[in-house]
Design an enzyme around this catalytic site. Structure first.
Site, PDB file in Angstrom:
ATOM      1  CE1 TYR A   1     -10.879  20.511 -12.297  1.00 31.70           C
ATOM      2  CE2 TYR A   1     -10.502  19.643 -10.100  1.00 31.70           C
ATOM      3  CZ  TYR A   1     -10.879  19.451 -11.404  1.00 31.70           C
ATOM      4  OH  TYR A   1     -11.235  18.199 -11.809  1.00 31.70           O
TER       5      TYR A   1
ATOM      6  CG  ASP B   1      -4.128  22.624  -9.176  1.00 31.58           C
ATOM      7  OD1 ASP B   1      -3.378  22.263 -10.098  1.00 31.58           O
ATOM      8  OD2 ASP B   1      -5.250  22.114  -8.975  1.00 31.58           O
TER       9      ASP B   1
ATOM     10  CE  LYS C   1      -7.352  17.189 -15.814  1.00 32.38           C
ATOM     11  NZ  LYS C   1      -7.536  18.228 -14.821  1.00 32.38           N
TER      12      LYS C   1
ATOM     13  NE  ARG D   1      -3.165   0.286   3.152  1.00 36.04           N
ATOM     14  CZ  ARG D   1      -2.843   0.150   4.455  1.00 36.04           C
ATOM     15  NH1 ARG D   1      -2.133   1.053   5.080  1.00 36.04           N
ATOM     16  NH2 ARG D   1      -3.238  -0.903   5.121  1.00 36.04           N
TER      17      ARG D   1
HETATM   18  C1  LIG Z   1      -8.289  18.037 -13.540  1.00 37.09           C
HETATM   19  C2  LIG Z   1      -7.765  18.902 -12.477  1.00 37.09           C
HETATM   20  C3  LIG Z   1      -7.688  18.460 -11.164  1.00 37.09           C
HETATM   21  C4  LIG Z   1      -8.254  17.115 -10.732  1.00 37.09           C
HETATM   22  O1  LIG Z   1      -7.605  16.051 -11.318  1.00 37.09           O
HETATM   23  P1  LIG Z   1      -8.322  14.633 -11.510  1.00 37.09           P
HETATM   24  O2  LIG Z   1      -7.180  13.722 -11.798  1.00 37.09           O
HETATM   25  O3  LIG Z   1      -9.297  14.795 -12.616  1.00 37.09           O
HETATM   26  O4  LIG Z   1      -9.004  14.289 -10.219  1.00 37.09           O
HETATM   27  C5  LIG Z   1      -7.123  19.297 -10.232  1.00 37.09           C
HETATM   28  N1  LIG Z   1      -6.678  20.521 -10.556  1.00 37.09           N
HETATM   29  C6  LIG Z   1      -6.740  20.979 -11.812  1.00 37.09           C
HETATM   30  C7  LIG Z   1      -6.234  22.342 -12.115  1.00 37.09           C
HETATM   31  C8  LIG Z   1      -7.290  20.197 -12.812  1.00 37.09           C
HETATM   32  O5  LIG Z   1      -7.382  20.674 -14.052  1.00 37.09           O
END
Ligand SMILES: *Cc1c(COP(=O)(O)O)cnc(C)c1O
Length: 387
Positions: A106, A178, A203, A53
């Site tokens: 976000y 972020d 992403k 884990r």
């Molecule tokens: C897509 C996204 C997230 C969340 O990511 P997931 O893998 O879809 O949970 C967080 N922050 C930003 C800026 C995003 O574009």
């Protein structure tokens, strides 16, 4: 070594792997120990193989690569970007604390602060990310975290991160950032006063629209707390997924360059269109955030916004429904182009968003930009015909 070299060398050691270029995928639940002493002495921790884990060498290879690229003291993988947001807040905040959040984050980040964190007794406030002084006005003695995202989600404003970090730190709060848009290559958060970063590796790090993953990086001082926070939630990531992310990092530099070049080319083409009121892209010299972007960022990715001149929802649908190359769907950062309608005003409480007309978000993928502008040109013809 520079980033383009680092992405090809980090997280692998052919000499330890029969000369094989890439590291193996190591799957595990049980880890065997040879003696009672070693079994009882083992503690889960960075790089320690103890129980499946907590990760295997495949997990740690990815974590180390991302931490090095970003200039962080450590990194921990989580099952999704949203998971990284939730785990970070739960690791850093407790009942009675307060979190200050930039108004352009976000949308699911807001849902976490307004929902889960509120239920856990953590209060939150939103501030205008273009006015650092608002952080000074809204910060309280219980404020433990100032949460930022730049460029802003959907609207792509650039925040003066260093100015806000200085205010946050003077009041004893941590700065969480972020960094999904810029990736560890195009924004170096630890040079601007950030303490913790969130990545939706889903992403650009994953880059191929086939992977869900989050990564939390931090200063060395905070790494243990974040790793513990993620372990406390029992979250675990498959070594196959870590291996896929590490494989995709090999091409992150070349992919991003292409996303940037084509993105700027398409953005400039859009600026010349009569259907477009504004293009929201910080690499364009006319963008209000351009000077700060140039000061702080090493590049731009392929995601940006457009505000159209007034058009009916039916006309926008006529444009979007029949795009040939641009797909419609959530997420971005893969090799393929995307185009969706957005409604930024629904994700704001401390600032106003007054667009001239409908808003769109565009992800410029790795296709030939001339094919993309031809697709958009045909889309605008449908928009005009339906108006
Ligand atoms: C897509 C996204 C997230 C969340 O990511 P997931 O893998 O879809 O949970 C967080 N922050 C930003 C800026 C995003 O574009």
């Amino acid at each position: 070594m520079r980033d383009a070299t680092l992405v090809t060398t980090l997280g692998r050691d052919p000499e330890q792997n029969d000369g094989i270029v890439n590291p193996p995928i190591q799957r595990a639940s049980t880890i065997l120990f040879p003696t009672v002493d070693s079994l009882l002495a083992a503690r889960p921790g960075p790089g320690v193989v103890n129980y499946g884990r907590y990760g295997t060498p495949t997990t740690f290879a990815l974590e180390e690569a991302v931490a090095t690229l970003e200039g962080a003291g450590g990194a921990v993988v989580v099952g999704s970007g949203k998971g990284a947001i939730v785990a970070t807040m739960l690791a850093l905040l407790q009942a009675g604390d307060h979190v200050l959040v930039a108004d352009n984050v976000y949308h699911p980040t807001r849902q976490t602060t307004d929902g889960l964190m509120k239920r856990m007794g953590v209060a939150s406030d939103y501030f205008d990310p273009l006015v650092p002084e608002q952080v000074r006005q809204k910060i309280r003695k219980e404020t433990r975290v100032v949460y930022l995202e730049s460029p802003g989600s959907l609207t792509f404003e650039i925040t003066d991160v260093a100015a806000i970090a200085e205010i946050a730190h003077a009041h004893g709060a941590l700065v969480v950032f972020d960094n999904t848009w810029a990736t560890p290559l195009y924004f170096k958060p630890y040079e601007h006063g950030v303490d913790v970063t969130i990545h939706a590796a889903t992403k650009y790090i994953g880059g191929h629209s086939d992977l869900m993953m989050g990564i939390v990086t931090s200063t060395a001082a905070l790494h243990g707390r974040l790793r513990q926070g993620i372990q406390d939630l029992g979250m675990s990531v498959s070594p196959e997924d870590c291996w896929l992310a590490l494989r995709a990092i090999r091409t992150l530099d070349v992919r991003l360059r292409r996303h940037m070049e084509s993105g700027i080319e398409v953005a400039q083409w859009l600026q010349g269109r009569p259907e477009v009121a504004r293009v929201l892209h910080p690499a364009l010299p006319s963008d209000p955030g351009h000077a700060l972007w140039k000061r702080d960022f090493k590049g731009a990715s392929g995601l940006f916004g457009i505000v159209l001149n007034p058009a009916s929802p039916a006309a926008v649908a006529a444009m979007l429904d029949d795009m040939e190359l641009f797909g419609m769907g959530w997420s971005w950062g893969g090799y393929e182009s995307l185009l969706i309608p957005t409604f930024p005003q629904k994700s704001r409480s401390a600032t106003a968003w007054r667009p001239e007309g409908p808003c769109l978000r565009i992800h410029v993928g790795l296709e030939d930009p001339d094919d993309l502008t031809a697709d958009l040109d045909a889309g605008f013809a449908r928009l005009r015909a339906a108006s």
